[in-house]
Design an enzyme around this catalytic site. Sequence first.
Site, PDB file in Angstrom:
ATOM      1  N   GLY A  39     -14.120  -1.873   5.340  1.00  0.00           N
ATOM      2  CA  GLY A  39     -14.185  -2.180   6.766  1.00  0.00           C
ATOM      3  C   GLY A  39     -13.541  -1.094   7.602  1.00  0.00           C
ATOM      4  O   GLY A  39     -14.083  -0.658   8.629  1.00  0.00           O
ATOM      5  N   TYR A  79     -11.260  -5.003   3.332  1.00  0.00           N
ATOM      6  CA  TYR A  79     -10.352  -4.248   4.194  1.00  0.00           C
ATOM      7  C   TYR A  79     -10.614  -2.745   4.085  1.00  0.00           C
ATOM      8  O   TYR A  79     -10.806  -2.062   5.091  1.00  0.00           O
ATOM      9  CB  TYR A  79      -8.909  -4.568   3.814  1.00  0.00           C
ATOM     10  N   ARG A  99       3.243  -8.595   1.739  1.00  0.00           N
ATOM     11  CA  ARG A  99       3.529  -7.168   1.605  1.00  0.00           C
ATOM     12  C   ARG A  99       4.816  -6.996   0.798  1.00  0.00           C
ATOM     13  O   ARG A  99       5.702  -7.844   0.812  1.00  0.00           O
ATOM     14  CB  ARG A  99       3.656  -6.514   2.977  1.00  0.00           C
TER      15      ARG A  99
END
Length: 312
Positions: free
Chosen positions: A147, A144, A185
């Site tokens: 990227g 992530y 999260r």
Amino acid sequence: MKKILVTGGAGFIGSHLCERLLNEGNEVICLDNFSSGSKDNIMHLHDNPYFELVRHDITMPFFIEVDEIYNLACPASPIQYQKAPIKTIKTSIMGAINMLDLAQRIGAKILQASTSEVYGDPDIHPQPETYWGRVNPIGSRSCYDEGKRCAESLFVNYHKQNNVRIKIVRIFNTYGPNMLPDDGRVVSNFIVQALQDKPITIYGNGNQTRSFQYVDDLVDGLIRMMGTSDNVIGPVNIGNPSEFTILELAQKVIELTNSKSHIEFRELPEDDPMQRKPDITKATELLNGWQPKINLEKGLKNTIEYFKKIVQ
């Protein structure tokens, strides 16, 4: 009326953005492959004649005529992107290339939803846009983090080489309705655990800090950024600079839900940042005085009410 493409439009942030853009009188095309987005987030928009849903994966080329593109497509929670790290990298990089090629072909303005994760575990606090970051390129979060860093590079170079009109925003921790209850999260985790009177799990000692931004403030910042002149390309931090420890967040959630939950401490995951707080000086200067308006308690109350409807 503008015709606007929102990739990842069925996701947590994308669904709020689609609704706001429609309410402002635009035609909106929501593009999503539903790997992490949900049809439930956008079902209430289907009766709007100016809303269109297209199931598509942006790692494959897509062709349409639009005025603006908001590129939000990418799983954003550690649980989601660590389950499919290669797919996450492809979405960030190949998706960016496909959307930039589209923007170049049709002359559209395009905004990249980047992330505070480009700063990694920072050694500068708070984090200004000039900070290059401290990221582990081979760690469990790198699919992530790297990227998104590569996507930023692609955007800047398409702008320099091909004159594509770009905008880059770095989104800091955001929460609110339409979050998935199991997305991993911290805000959704704590609220769901508290509503079910389950132990609230804190990774590490709870002294690590985060800055939590309510989704409406973020959407306002995204739209303001898209509306700036072409010479404002970013990156620009969009976040709430009010800083809280994870332990403080857990205690606040227990208080607001009247939960019987107790707190359990677990081992800190690899490369989990100890501090995260945006320097929003640039956003305030460039985005017509933008400032977050919704404090943590009010935002948590709204989010708790949402989760009460979907959590048993």
